[in-house]
Design an enzyme around this catalytic site. Structure first.
Site, PDB file in Angstrom:
ATOM      1  CG  LEU A  79      -3.893  -2.977  -5.656  1.00 42.15           C
ATOM      2  CD1 LEU A  79      -4.970  -2.105  -5.023  1.00 42.15           C
ATOM      3  CD2 LEU A  79      -2.561  -2.236  -5.701  1.00 42.15           C
ATOM      4  CB  THR A  80       0.301  -8.414  -3.683  1.00 45.92           C
ATOM      5  OG1 THR A  80       0.383  -9.063  -4.942  1.00 45.92           O
ATOM      6  CG2 THR A  80       0.793  -9.337  -2.596  1.00 45.92           C
ATOM      7  N   GLY A 128      -4.199   2.003  -8.319  1.00 47.40           N
ATOM      8  CA  GLY A 128      -3.708   1.114  -7.272  1.00 47.40           C
ATOM      9  C   GLY A 128      -3.853   1.737  -5.896  1.00 47.40           C
ATOM     10  NE  ARG A 129       0.975   4.420  -5.596  1.00 54.64           N
ATOM     11  CZ  ARG A 129       1.820   5.364  -6.037  1.00 54.64           C
ATOM     12  NH1 ARG A 129       2.652   5.922  -5.200  1.00 54.64           N
ATOM     13  NH2 ARG A 129       1.802   5.734  -7.310  1.00 54.64           N
ATOM     14  N   GLY A 185       0.395   6.174 -11.273  1.00 50.73           N
ATOM     15  CA  GLY A 185       0.415   7.618 -11.046  1.00 50.73           C
ATOM     16  C   GLY A 185      -0.842   8.337 -11.485  1.00 50.73           C
ATOM     17  CE1 TYR A 237       7.492 -10.825  -8.035  1.00 46.40           C
ATOM     18  CE2 TYR A 237       6.083  -9.258  -9.162  1.00 46.40           C
ATOM     19  CZ  TYR A 237       6.734  -9.664  -8.027  1.00 46.40           C
ATOM     20  OH  TYR A 237       6.667  -8.925  -6.870  1.00 46.40           O
TER      21      TYR A 237
HETATM   22  C1  LIG Z   1       0.104  -2.763  -2.203  1.00 54.20           C
HETATM   23  C2  LIG Z   1       0.432  -2.981  -3.647  1.00 54.20           C
HETATM   24  C3  LIG Z   1       0.361  -4.253  -4.167  1.00 54.20           C
HETATM   25  C4  LIG Z   1       0.605  -4.469  -5.520  1.00 54.20           C
HETATM   26  N1  LIG Z   1       0.455  -5.724  -6.028  1.00 54.20           N
HETATM   27  C5  LIG Z   1       0.514  -5.939  -7.362  1.00 54.20           C
HETATM   28  C6  LIG Z   1       0.180  -7.193  -7.908  1.00 54.20           C
HETATM   29  O1  LIG Z   1      -0.220  -8.140  -7.215  1.00 54.20           O
HETATM   30  N2  LIG Z   1       0.291  -7.328  -9.264  1.00 54.20           N
HETATM   31  C7  LIG Z   1       0.701  -6.307 -10.080  1.00 54.20           C
HETATM   32  O2  LIG Z   1       0.770  -6.485 -11.301  1.00 54.20           O
HETATM   33  N3  LIG Z   1       0.992  -5.090  -9.572  1.00 54.20           N
HETATM   34  C8  LIG Z   1       0.886  -4.879  -8.248  1.00 54.20           C
HETATM   35  N4  LIG Z   1       1.091  -3.616  -7.741  1.00 54.20           N
HETATM   36  C9  LIG Z   1       1.252  -2.475  -8.678  1.00 54.20           C
HETATM   37  C10 LIG Z   1      -0.133  -1.820  -8.918  1.00 54.20           C
HETATM   38  O3  LIG Z   1      -0.992  -2.689  -9.625  1.00 54.20           O
HETATM   39  C11 LIG Z   1      -0.033  -0.509  -9.705  1.00 54.20           C
HETATM   40  O4  LIG Z   1       0.518  -0.762 -10.970  1.00 54.20           O
HETATM   41  C12 LIG Z   1       0.825   0.526  -8.987  1.00 54.20           C
HETATM   42  O5  LIG Z   1       0.423   0.677  -7.647  1.00 54.20           O
HETATM   43  C13 LIG Z   1       0.761   1.872  -9.689  1.00 54.20           C
HETATM   44  O6  LIG Z   1      -0.543   2.387  -9.633  1.00 54.20           O
HETATM   45  P1  LIG Z   1      -0.903   3.624  -8.630  1.00 54.20           P
HETATM   46  O7  LIG Z   1       0.055   4.731  -8.965  1.00 54.20           O
HETATM   47  O8  LIG Z   1      -2.333   3.937  -8.970  1.00 54.20           O
HETATM   48  O9  LIG Z   1      -0.718   3.118  -7.252  1.00 54.20           O
HETATM   49  C14 LIG Z   1       0.933  -3.381  -6.374  1.00 54.20           C
HETATM   50  C15 LIG Z   1       1.010  -2.094  -5.838  1.00 54.20           C
HETATM   51  C16 LIG Z   1       0.749  -1.883  -4.496  1.00 54.20           C
HETATM   52  C17 LIG Z   1       0.779  -0.480  -3.954  1.00 54.20           C
END
Ligand SMILES: Cc1cc2nc3c(=O)[nH]c(=O)nc-3n(C[C@H](O)[C@H](O)[C@H](O)COP(=O)(O)O)c2cc1C
Length: 403
Positions: free
Chosen positions: A29-30, A344-345, A323, A191
């Protein structure tokens, strides 16, 4: 009929050299919370606040994946993103990894090159590089920067390719030196590596373009060099075979990512990390299914990760993300599609996510406005939460950028 396994997210598993006690992983997570370096222009350094952030999310036997970390200045872009290519950055990561280890956790370092998604103003005046000179259509806009068109990237020469692979190898060695348990190559989300994989971006006519196999060459060569440098059990990769983010509209998805996964299965990697087809940065789960129907022909099994599971065979562990919530977190493991799930979220908004999931407690919803820093009050929505609301069941299937 698919066999239902007697495993769920609470069953232990070994990943590379890490003996995990559960299978809920912190997704990369960036968060743009690094400190501006006073020593090197355009670079950012991991700090105490980041240490607290990761420490709060570490659990005994749990796996954390770091935010995407540029492997060099030219791989960078965006404010507040700490790489691991300067000594001060490495010192910062070292204290973070030590804290995670002290809590019994494990940590992989996601390694990143933004390619055409960056801007020369963020990388010391260099022209962004990519597979070809195909720019992103639209305006580049980020916190604190005025909107400007994306630049036409420079098509990478063979020397650029070799230099970039050397940067990844060096970054991986740096990650080992500071104690990370492995590295994850960011091979998705539009990327640099994805810019080679997608036929609408990669228009090369040399051995790195023109066919599915050739478009996979850059990433496979890089993985091979990384395995030689630090050992395959320390190397992983993230892929988004059904991704659209970053204008990745390439064809031959099943053929290409199945080939890529079959080749990756030969290395004995720590894991391969795949994003669920339903997840998208811009579209809800329903909208994504419709978009994918136009892009991936034939039966419903094809719009799933199953073909890649088959290509990777059972010996390469798979993490899947996108998700997941309390209701569906064990489903892909039970059906044998993946071995671990990344959040993630929900992990953004619930530092104590593992306990909450274990105890069946409600989860808080994230606040999108606090995802990406830098802010004057960087800790808000990161380590400190003023106001939070309980999430509703469907929230996690809505588009990330819309909600
Ligand atoms: C704030 C934020 C930053 C993210 N940064 C990255 C990252 O640095 N590298 C990456 O591969 N995915 C990044 N993602 C994608 C997440 O790793 C993840 O795949 C995505 O949020 C889906 O998962 P979730 O439904 O549990 O949120 C980011 C997502 C969010 C919300």
């Amino acid at each position: 009929m698919t066999k239902i396994q007697e495993v769920d997210v609470w069953c232990p598993i070994k990943i590379g050299d890490c003996q995990l006690s559960h299978r809920v992983v912190l997704a990369p997570l960036t968060r743009n919370r690094g400190t501006k370096s006073s020593q090197h222009d355009h670079t950012w350094v991991p700090n105490e606040l980041m240490k607290e952030y990761y420490s709060l999310r570490a659990t005994p036997g749990g796996l954390l994946i770091s935010e995407a970390t540029p492997v060099s200045l030219r791989a960078s872009g965006l404010y507040g993103i700490p790489g691991n290519f300067t000594p001060e950055q490495q010192a910062g990561w070292k204290t973070i990894v030590s804290t995670v280890h002290a809590k019994g956790g494990y940590m992989f370092n996601q390694l990143w090159h933004q390619g055409r998604t960056t801007h020369s103003g963020l990388i010391g005046g260099q022209t962004p590089e990519s597979s070809s000179d195909v720019p992103i259509d639209g305006m580049f806009q980020w916190n604190g920067l005025s909107a400007r068109p994306y630049e036409v990237p420079r098509a990478m020469s063979k020397k650029d390719i070799l230099d970039t692979q050397a940067d990844f190898v060096q970054a991986a060695k740096n990650a080992m030196l500071v104690g990370f348990d492995g590295i994850e190559v960011h091979g998705g989300n539009g990327y640099l590596f994805d810019q080679f994989l997608h036929s609408n971006i990669n228009t090369r006519t040399d051995e790195y373009g023109g066919s599915s196999k050739n478009r996979c060459r850059f990433v496979l060569e890089t993985i091979e060099k990384l395995c030689d440098a630090i050992g395959p059990q320390k190397v992983a990769i993230r892929l988004t075979p059904f991704g659209l983010f970053g204008q990745t509209y390439g064809s031959d998805r099943l053929e290409q990512w199945s080939y890529l996964c079959a080749e990756l299965s030969k290395f004995g990697l720590a894991y391969v990390h795949l994003i669920e087809p339903r997840f998208d940065e811009l579209k809800s789960a329903g909208e994504k299914q419709i978009a994918l129907k136009d892009m991936v022909e034939s039966g419903s099994e094809d719009i799933s990760l199953l073909p890649f599971r088959k290509a990777l065979c059972d010996h390469t562990p798979i993490i899947t993300a996108g998700g997941f919530g309390p209701d569906n977190m064990s489903e892909s493991i039970k059906y044998g599609v993946s071995d671990l799930v990344a959040f993630g979220r929900y992990f953004v908004a619930n530092p104590d996510l593992i306990d909450r999931l274990k105890n069946g407690e409600p989860l808080y919803k994230w606040d999108r406005s606090r995802f990406y820093g830098p802010f004057d009050d960087n800790e808000l929505g990161y380590t400190v939460f003023k106001e939070r609301h309980i999430a509703e069941k469907g929230d996690i299937l809505k588009a990330q950028l819309a909600d």
